[in-house]
Design a protein around this motif. Structure first.
Motif, short mmCIF file in Angstrom:
data_model
loop_
_atom_site.label_atom_id
_atom_site.label_comp_id
_atom_site.label_asym_id
_atom_site.label_seq_id
_atom_site.Cartn_x
_atom_site.Cartn_y
_atom_site.Cartn_z
N ASN A 151 6.39 2.02 -15.41
CA ASN A 151 6.30 1.29 -14.14
C ASN A 151 4.94 1.64 -13.54
O ASN A 151 4.70 2.77 -13.12
CB ASN A 151 7.42 1.67 -13.19
N ILE A 152 4.06 0.64 -13.51
CA ILE A 152 2.69 0.84 -13.03
C ILE A 152 2.52 0.08 -11.71
O ILE A 152 2.81 -1.12 -11.62
CB ILE A 152 1.66 0.33 -14.07
N ILE A 153 2.05 0.80 -10.69
CA ILE A 153 1.74 0.19 -9.40
C ILE A 153 0.38 -0.49 -9.49
O ILE A 153 -0.56 0.06 -10.05
CB ILE A 153 1.69 1.27 -8.28
N VAL A 154 0.28 -1.69 -8.92
CA VAL A 154 -0.99 -2.42 -8.81
C VAL A 154 -1.16 -2.74 -7.33
O VAL A 154 -0.39 -3.54 -6.78
CB VAL A 154 -0.99 -3.72 -9.63
N THR A 155 -2.14 -2.11 -6.67
CA THR A 155 -2.34 -2.41 -5.26
C THR A 155 -3.25 -3.62 -5.10
O THR A 155 -4.15 -3.86 -5.91
CB THR A 155 -2.94 -1.22 -4.47
N LEU A 156 -2.97 -4.39 -4.06
CA LEU A 156 -3.70 -5.62 -3.76
C LEU A 156 -4.29 -5.50 -2.36
O LEU A 156 -3.58 -5.16 -1.41
CB LEU A 156 -2.76 -6.82 -3.81
N GLY A 157 -5.57 -5.76 -2.21
CA GLY A 157 -6.21 -5.70 -0.91
C GLY A 157 -6.73 -4.32 -0.59
O GLY A 157 -6.34 -3.34 -1.21
N GLY A 158 -7.61 -4.25 0.38
CA GLY A 158 -8.30 -3.01 0.69
C GLY A 158 -7.59 -2.10 1.66
O GLY A 158 -8.14 -1.06 2.03
N GLY A 159 -6.39 -2.44 2.09
CA GLY A 159 -5.66 -1.56 2.99
C GLY A 159 -5.17 -0.32 2.27
O GLY A 159 -5.22 -0.23 1.05
N ASN A 160 -4.70 0.63 3.02
CA ASN A 160 -4.16 1.86 2.43
C ASN A 160 -2.65 1.90 2.58
O ASN A 160 -2.10 1.43 3.56
CB ASN A 160 -4.74 3.11 3.11
N THR A 161 -2.00 2.44 1.58
CA THR A 161 -0.58 2.75 1.66
C THR A 161 -0.48 4.27 1.67
O THR A 161 -1.44 4.96 1.40
CB THR A 161 0.20 2.20 0.45
N ASN A 162 0.68 4.80 1.96
CA ASN A 162 0.85 6.25 1.91
C ASN A 162 0.48 6.79 0.54
O ASN A 162 -0.12 7.83 0.41
CB ASN A 162 2.28 6.65 2.25
N ALA A 163 0.81 6.04 -0.50
CA ALA A 163 0.53 6.49 -1.86
C ALA A 163 -0.96 6.50 -2.14
O ALA A 163 -1.49 7.44 -2.73
CB ALA A 163 1.25 5.61 -2.86
N THR A 164 -1.67 5.44 -1.74
CA THR A 164 -3.09 5.36 -2.08
C THR A 164 -3.96 6.18 -1.14
O THR A 164 -5.03 6.61 -1.52
CB THR A 164 -3.60 3.91 -2.09
#
Length: 187
Positions: A151-164
């Motif tokens: 299970n691979i996360i792919v982030t979209l957009g330049g915002g931040n999540t807690n994980a990133t």
């Protein structure tokens, strides 16, 4: 007669058969996007997937899937950009992945990062923000990452999540880099 070797092999095969291959797309901003998935030749294709602003969408893939995905913002022309490349059950049964800027390095607001969903959640490929030294820019770069996770996360957009927000995508601690041919489409 059963041996421990046969039992271990059967358990490994069963675990692989039960593994759910998933790219989980996580929108980190207020933009709706359509995800286009391009499989390797001989692999079944998929319909585009919509990821609403701030949403998370999981897309499941067949065993051994090799291909890539790119995002197009709502209202924009469908032009391939930054690629999320993946090979599930690749060499040695591992998952190989990377963010590739080779097709369109100017696409810095769509696919940003890729990393395993479960702890430990390294290695990481990609940038937030672009550019960085953790993505493919040239065909001979050595930037493909490897994990046992499916299970691979792919982030979209330049915002931040807690994980990133907690990740330093510019460090060598993001895992061993592998050659790109482990995720290339084979035509």
């Amino acid at each position: 007669m059963f041996s421990f070797r046969n039992i271990a092999a059967a358990l490994a095969l069963a675990a692989t058969a039960q593994a759910q291959n998933t790219l989980t797309f996580v929108s980190t901003d207020n933009v709706d996007r359509t995800i286009y998935i391009t499989p390797s030749e001989g692999v079944e294709g998929m319909d585009p997937v919509t990821v609403a602003a701030g949403a998370t969408v999981a897309v499941n893939f067949a065993t051994g899937f090799i291909g890539n995905a790119y995002a197009v913002q709502e209202g924009k022309e469908n032009v391939p950009g930054m690629l999320a490349e993946v090979n599930f059950q690749g060499w040695g049964g591992s998952t190989y992945f990377d963010v590739s800027a080779i097709v369109n390095s100017a696409d810095t607001d769509n696919v940003m990062l890729m990393y395993p969903a479960e702890a430990p959640s390294t290695p990481i490929s990609g940038c937030n923000p672009f550019p960085c030294n953790n993505a493919y820019y040239l065909p001979d770069d050595v930037q493909t990452k490897v994990t046992e996770q499916t299970n691979i996360i792919v982030t979209l957009g330049g915002g931040n999540t807690n994980a990133t927000a907690k990740r330093d995508v510019n460090t060598a601690a993001n895992g061993k880099n592998m050659p790109r041919n482990l995720v290339e489409l084979k035509y």
